[in-house]
Design a protein around this motif. Sequence first.
Motif, PDB file in Angstrom:
ATOM      1  N   THR A  83      42.119  39.188  37.364  1.00 36.72           N
ATOM      2  CA  THR A  83      43.133  38.324  37.968  1.00 36.72           C
ATOM      3  C   THR A  83      43.242  38.573  39.469  1.00 36.72           C
ATOM      4  O   THR A  83      43.675  37.706  40.211  1.00 36.72           O
ATOM      5  CB  THR A  83      44.506  38.540  37.309  1.00 36.72           C
ATOM      6  N   THR A  84      42.831  39.770  39.898  1.00 35.37           N
ATOM      7  CA  THR A  84      42.874  40.090  41.332  1.00 35.37           C
ATOM      8  C   THR A  84      41.855  41.185  41.640  1.00 35.37           C
ATOM      9  O   THR A  84      41.655  42.087  40.822  1.00 35.37           O
ATOM     10  CB  THR A  84      44.282  40.577  41.760  1.00 35.37           C
ATOM     11  N   PRO A  85      41.229  41.132  42.815  1.00 40.88           N
ATOM     12  CA  PRO A  85      40.307  42.224  43.177  1.00 40.88           C
ATOM     13  C   PRO A  85      41.025  43.547  43.450  1.00 40.88           C
ATOM     14  O   PRO A  85      40.372  44.582  43.585  1.00 40.88           O
ATOM     15  CB  PRO A  85      39.611  41.712  44.448  1.00 40.88           C
ATOM     16  N   SER A  86      42.358  43.534  43.521  1.00 40.03           N
ATOM     17  CA  SER A  86      43.077  44.793  43.749  1.00 40.03           C
ATOM     18  C   SER A  86      43.222  45.595  42.463  1.00 40.03           C
ATOM     19  O   SER A  86      43.703  46.722  42.481  1.00 40.03           O
ATOM     20  CB  SER A  86      44.463  44.524  44.354  1.00 40.03           C
ATOM     21  N   CYS A  87      42.804  45.008  41.336  1.00 46.48           N
ATOM     22  CA  CYS A  87      42.922  45.721  40.058  1.00 46.48           C
ATOM     23  C   CYS A  87      41.771  46.719  39.916  1.00 46.48           C
ATOM     24  O   CYS A  87      40.602  46.324  39.942  1.00 46.48           O
ATOM     25  CB  CYS A  87      42.898  44.721  38.909  1.00 46.48           C
ATOM     26  N   PRO A  88      42.083  48.006  39.757  1.00 45.72           N
ATOM     27  CA  PRO A  88      41.008  49.003  39.659  1.00 45.72           C
ATOM     28  C   PRO A  88      40.260  48.964  38.332  1.00 45.72           C
ATOM     29  O   PRO A  88      39.240  49.627  38.178  1.00 45.72           O
ATOM     30  CB  PRO A  88      41.747  50.333  39.830  1.00 45.72           C
ATOM     31  N   TRP A 117      34.284  36.769  41.860  1.00 51.55           N
ATOM     32  CA  TRP A 117      35.624  36.504  42.411  1.00 51.55           C
ATOM     33  C   TRP A 117      35.798  35.069  42.868  1.00 51.55           C
ATOM     34  O   TRP A 117      36.855  34.693  43.361  1.00 51.55           O
ATOM     35  CB  TRP A 117      35.904  37.471  43.582  1.00 51.55           C
TER      36      TRP A 117
END
Lengths: 139, 364
Positions: A83-88, A117
């Motif tokens: 859902t987001t590239p900030s998710c590890p 992405w």
Amino acid sequence: MAKPRSLGDRLRSLLGGGERAMPDTAPRDAAAAEDDVIVPESWVRDALRKVVDPEVGIDIVELGLVYAIETTPGRVRVDMTMTTPSCPSGPQLRDEAAYSIKVALPEAREIDVQLVWDPPWTPDRMSPAAKKRLGWGNP
Amino acid sequence: MPRDVSPPWRIPLLILAFASLAAGTTAGLARLGWGFAAPAAAHGPLMITAFFGTVISLERAVAIGARWAYLGPLASGLGGIALATGVGSAYALPLAAVGSLVLFAATLSLFARQKTLFMFTLLLATLAWFVASLLRVDGREVWQVTPWWIGFLVLTIAGERLELSRFLPPSRLAQGLFAAILAWLGVSLVATALAPGRASMSFGAAMVVLALWLLRHDIARRTVRERGLTRFIAVALLAGYFWLALGGAAIVAGGGLVPGGPSYDAALHMILVGFVFSMVFGHAPIIFPAVLRVQVPYSPLFYLPLAVLHASLVVRVVGDYSGDFGMRSAGGMGNALALALFVLVTVSAVVRGLRTRRDRPLAG
């Protein structure tokens, strides 16, 4: 039409039933014959349903995180996103997806799962069932 | 894309973080009168910059998968060791500043890829830590930068939860309200830099409203009806929002975040232990697999440290407000016990995961 019980059974019935035709020690040309099997996309999708986002308790297919499944003889390629590239958890869920395919479809010798992405995930990609489960439409 | 750092090389960074957690916890207990030979004054910096700063930076570095981003957790982790041991303590503040700057840069690179309100919230969070680090280098006391530290942690969590709220998207009005709360928090933080103390009352009020917003829009309200790990995460979060609201209210009621009065210890720990650590407990089974590529299979035992955490916090806060130092100390020891249980339960789950699923992919 009734489905065979497991994915392995399905492949075996596709190959003509009975025991697996090719033991691991089979000659190269025999293994190549097995490679000719194209795993149906729906089987790959079913395998990916085993990969659940623990935060919401819903699998990545229902959440709309699987963008593309491409199957060629002996090979499966999947494009998935987060859902987001900030998710590890991205690289780990990618590996989980590859593992899930490997377990369900051992005939797929080459499994390539890519994190992409573009386009970015949007909530509209969720299945109606996932939306309902998360409370869409309820005040 | 620059190459990532492989999971085994991330372990030393986690060790730095958890060494700071251990040192920070014993320092906190020393403050509460327990006989630990620990640098009591370093409790706050060890917990916030050295532990949380390192863990959050590591998590972000894993997300962007670029080697340079690991310099962030390395710097803040080493800063923690300097604080804990006293060796090279002069470098502790600059190292924290470097760590916070790298985290800001890493988050900025993510924001460039996804310009959304939640990513902006994460960016503001890292900016708050960077400003706090600069203020510390400039000579400000711990209590003066505490609102910035809280801003760093609370906004990090709020940004992540806002992102997840897209599974049940908030209305445009609700998103507008979130943006307004963000602006309110930002202005309040700047005010505390100019006039520490009373200015933090506005910050506390913003925390209350933010907690209510999150409580209303977090998918945890839905996922608490699921089972296993998903429900556990939701329970940890919902319990945390309760403390965030209460902690914000305590800041307001106490006339701001000023040391000395009962509400300083109470408000700080309601937010940092009740909210932030509750969130950490809930998410460890997701973050450990992401960072180390180990399995952390769910067990109902996960509820034990969570229950001890919240119960002991009640004891601590009652001790704070009743002026009963013994009760406050006992509560603090309970908080530390919860952390120890958390580490124990998590490590045993990792071991269980290694035993049962040896064939799983452990490295990317």
